[in-house]
Design a protein around this motif. Structure first.
Motif, PDB file in Angstrom:
ATOM      1  N   LEU A  72       0.831  -1.211   0.000  1.00  0.00           N
ATOM      2  CA  LEU A  72       0.000   0.000   0.000  1.00  0.00           C
ATOM      3  C   LEU A  72       0.859   1.252   0.000  1.00  0.00           C
ATOM      4  O   LEU A  72       0.593   2.208  -0.724  1.00  0.00           O
ATOM      5  N   LYS A  97       2.106   1.958  -3.217  1.00  0.00           N
ATOM      6  CA  LYS A  97       1.015   2.189  -4.187  1.00  0.00           C
ATOM      7  C   LYS A  97       1.059   1.183  -5.343  1.00  0.00           C
ATOM      8  O   LYS A  97       0.898   1.541  -6.514  1.00  0.00           O
ATOM      9  N   SER A 104      -0.850  -1.247  -6.908  1.00  0.00           N
ATOM     10  CA  SER A 104      -2.223  -1.757  -7.027  1.00  0.00           C
ATOM     11  C   SER A 104      -2.274  -3.180  -7.551  1.00  0.00           C
ATOM     12  O   SER A 104      -2.997  -4.030  -7.006  1.00  0.00           O
ATOM     13  N   SER A 161      -7.406   2.499   2.548  1.00  0.00           N
ATOM     14  CA  SER A 161      -6.244   2.967   1.792  1.00  0.00           C
ATOM     15  C   SER A 161      -6.153   2.266   0.439  1.00  0.00           C
ATOM     16  O   SER A 161      -5.735   2.866  -0.562  1.00  0.00           O
ATOM     17  N   ARG A 173      -8.376   3.986  -2.104  1.00  0.00           N
ATOM     18  CA  ARG A 173      -7.764   5.217  -2.617  1.00  0.00           C
ATOM     19  C   ARG A 173      -6.658   4.893  -3.619  1.00  0.00           C
ATOM     20  O   ARG A 173      -6.504   5.567  -4.644  1.00  0.00           O
ATOM     21  N   CYS A 174      -5.894   3.854  -3.326  1.00  0.00           N
ATOM     22  CA  CYS A 174      -4.817   3.439  -4.230  1.00  0.00           C
ATOM     23  C   CYS A 174      -5.396   2.979  -5.573  1.00  0.00           C
ATOM     24  O   CYS A 174      -4.898   3.355  -6.639  1.00  0.00           O
ATOM     25  N   GLU A 217      -6.720   5.989  -7.605  1.00  0.00           N
ATOM     26  CA  GLU A 217      -5.632   6.789  -8.189  1.00  0.00           C
ATOM     27  C   GLU A 217      -5.079   6.139  -9.460  1.00  0.00           C
ATOM     28  O   GLU A 217      -4.669   6.829 -10.391  1.00  0.00           O
ATOM     29  N   ASP A 218      -5.103   4.799  -9.503  1.00  0.00           N
ATOM     30  CA  ASP A 218      -4.561   4.074 -10.657  1.00  0.00           C
ATOM     31  C   ASP A 218      -5.626   3.752 -11.703  1.00  0.00           C
ATOM     32  O   ASP A 218      -5.330   3.049 -12.677  1.00  0.00           O
TER      33      ASP A 218
END
Length: 534
Positions: free
Chosen positions: A142, A145, A147, A168, A171-172, A175-176
């Motif tokens: 995590l 990041k 994924s 978390s 969110r990761c 973002e990807d």
């Protein structure tokens, strides 16, 4: 919403600029976040003490493994094919012991090496992943990041991370761009009876906007409301941007007004998105209103706000007004960037004011902004459109001499300029150069040549490029067919034009309105009035 009269459009923006001569520093807006779900917070008191004592006992138990784990980590970091020798290098070390595994993951400061080690362990007979090691690895991935590695870990072990780690993870993923995977994690948290925070919901809304899933934004918002989480000012900002993406600027403006009346204000991105939409629709009075609202709510218009305004003015044929705004911003002390200069150079070139465009070019360089490939191509295009062929070619050579890599875009610009002035042989020569220099040809490259050749009546050569385009697997566009259809009709080959028309229809390419006009005219010239009427 009806747009204001065009005559008032420029003055409304300029008047705003005149009224706010003094620069104002942005004042941070205190964003109130309504977080819901108390069940995810640790109980204080005796529970904390017991947890600390348990963690201390585990740490004491781990002490004998620490030194050996460091040696293992050193081997993994320094030996390329350590998987083949790790067992023989450390014969006394029990890699199947959960305590050993946990200590190695903890000592290894590289999440990807830890994941590689874990995958190796999974291939060993008798290994069974324990939740503590899995959670440690999950948290390390995590932080990196990673994924895809996280998804692979969950798929291979089927363990359940802690709710905070799952938050978390959402969110990761967002973002990807893995928004649908994030939705599955939301469902997992729901099954655990855990309500994610508003910040996590907002990350999913933002992720949906990034991938263009506007419908998903409202589905998420509905689920968010049903779960009892109250949206904050960031949430409304994402909803405003979603409305704008769906071309619902009236609804976006109404929502913005409601938020402002409630005493809140979204960030500049929401304002800028709405300003961009109103610029496209030429509602410049609304743009002026938004600028005043931003100042009133301590959301000072930034350079990106004015980028949208100047771009909108120039794109709508109001380059002179865009230039007035540009100069007024300079007078007020705004630090204009390369994007702003490039936009204005393009606008001046379209007005034929090449001298002023060149002046901005050198002013930009003097201020420390080196022209990039897009700036060069903008000016080259401007030179061609103003019949300055030698200057365009000289600037192209200058761009190459300064180390800018020749690209599809730069070649397309040159080929288009040469074709515009009947220099199709030079354009074809450049076309032939492209694969030799490793430069890809796209559908725009072919369309440009087809159009240029058809304009000169070189239908055979144009048809050759059209067939080559299809043979390469590129999808023809209306601009691929229309020049050929026009040229064939002009030469009295209406039936061949109709064959192209039918091919166009079968491939699902929507024809331009004028394409029909060419065929009707061609048939009528041949005396086929009945067929033309059909």
């Amino acid at each position: 919403m009806q747009g204001p009269p065009m005559a008032r459009a420029p003055s409304s923006v300029i008047s705003f600029l005149r009224q706010h001569r003094r620069l104002q520093n942005p004042i941070p807006f205190d964003q109130v976040r309504n977080l819901v779900g108390g069940g995810d917070e640790m109980k204080q008191g005796g529970g904390d003490k017991m947890k600390q004592e348990e963690e201390q006992r585990l740490d004491d138990k781990q002490q004998p493994y620490t030194e050996m784990a460091r040696r293992v980590c050193q081997t993994i970091r320094t030996r390329p094919r350590w998987e083949h020798t790790l067992l023989s290098d450390f014969p006394s070390f029990n890699f199947l012991d959960p305590n050993c595994v946990y200590e190695i993951i903890k000592c290894q400061n590289n999440a990807f090496l830890s994941f590689r080690f874990f995958q190796w362990l999974c291939s060993q007979h008798g290994f069974s992943p324990d939740s503590r090691s899995c959670n440690a690895l999950f948290d390390a991935l995590l932080e990196a990041k990673a994924s895809n590695a996280l998804k692979s870990l969950l798929h291979s072990t089927h363990f359940s991370p802690k709710p905070a780690s799952l938050e978390s993870f959402i969110r990761c993923l967002c973002e990807d761009g893995f928004i649908h995977d994030a939705l599955d994690v939301f469902s997992q948290l729901k099954q655990l009876g855990f309500s994610p925070s508003v910040a996590v919901w907002n990350s999913a809304l933002m992720g949906s906007l990034r991938v263009g899933s506007t419908d998903l934004v409202w589905e998420l918002y509905s689920d968010m409301m049903e779960s009892g989480v109250v949206g904050d000012v960031d949430t409304t900002g994402y909803l405003i941007r979603d409305f704008c993406m769906d071309d619902k600027h009236t609804e976006a403006y109404e929502l913005l007004c409601q938020v402002l009346e409630a005493g809140h204000a979204p960030d500049n991105v929401a304002f800028n998105t709405l300003i961009s939409g109103f610029c496209k629709k030429k509602y410049y009075c609304k743009v002026s209103e938004l600028l005043h609202l931003m100042i009133a709510k301590n959301c000072t218009p930034d350079i990106f706000t004015y980028q949208e305004i100047i771009h909108g003015l120039c794109k709508n044929g109001m380059q002179a007004e865009g230039f007035r705004v540009f100069n007024d911003l300079k007078d007020r002390g705004y630090a204009l960037d390369r994007v702003m200069y490039t936009t204005m150079i393009d606008g001046l070139c379209k007005m034929g004011r090449l001298g002023e465009a060149r002046k901005l070019w050198f002013e930009m360089i003097w201020k420390g902004f080196t022209p990039n490939e897009y700036t060069y191509n903008t000016f080259i295009h401007g030179y061609f459109n103003n019949s300055k062929l030698e200057e365009a070619q000289k600037l192209f050579r200058d761009m190459c001499d300064r180390g800018y890599r020749e690209t599809t875009m730069s070649y397309n610009t040159m080929i288009a300029g040469l074709c515009l002035h009947g220099r199709t042989q030079e354009a074809c020569d450049m076309f032939e150069e492209m694969p030799k220099k490793g430069i890809a040809r796209d559908v725009i490259t072919y369309n440009t040549l087809i159009q240029g050749l058809c304009r000169e009546g070189k239908i055979v050569e144009a048809t050759k490029f059209f067939h080559e385009l299809q043979a390469l697997g590129l999808q023809p566009s209306p601009s691929s067919y229309t020049p050929l259809i026009q040229a064939l009709c002009a030469m009295g080959h209406a039936q061949e034009a109709i064959a192209l028309w039918n091919d166009m229809q079968s491939k699902g390419v929507k024809p331009l309105v004028r394409t029909r006009d060419y065929i009707i005219t061609g048939l009528c010239k041949q005396g086929n009035f009945t067929e033309g009427m059909e």
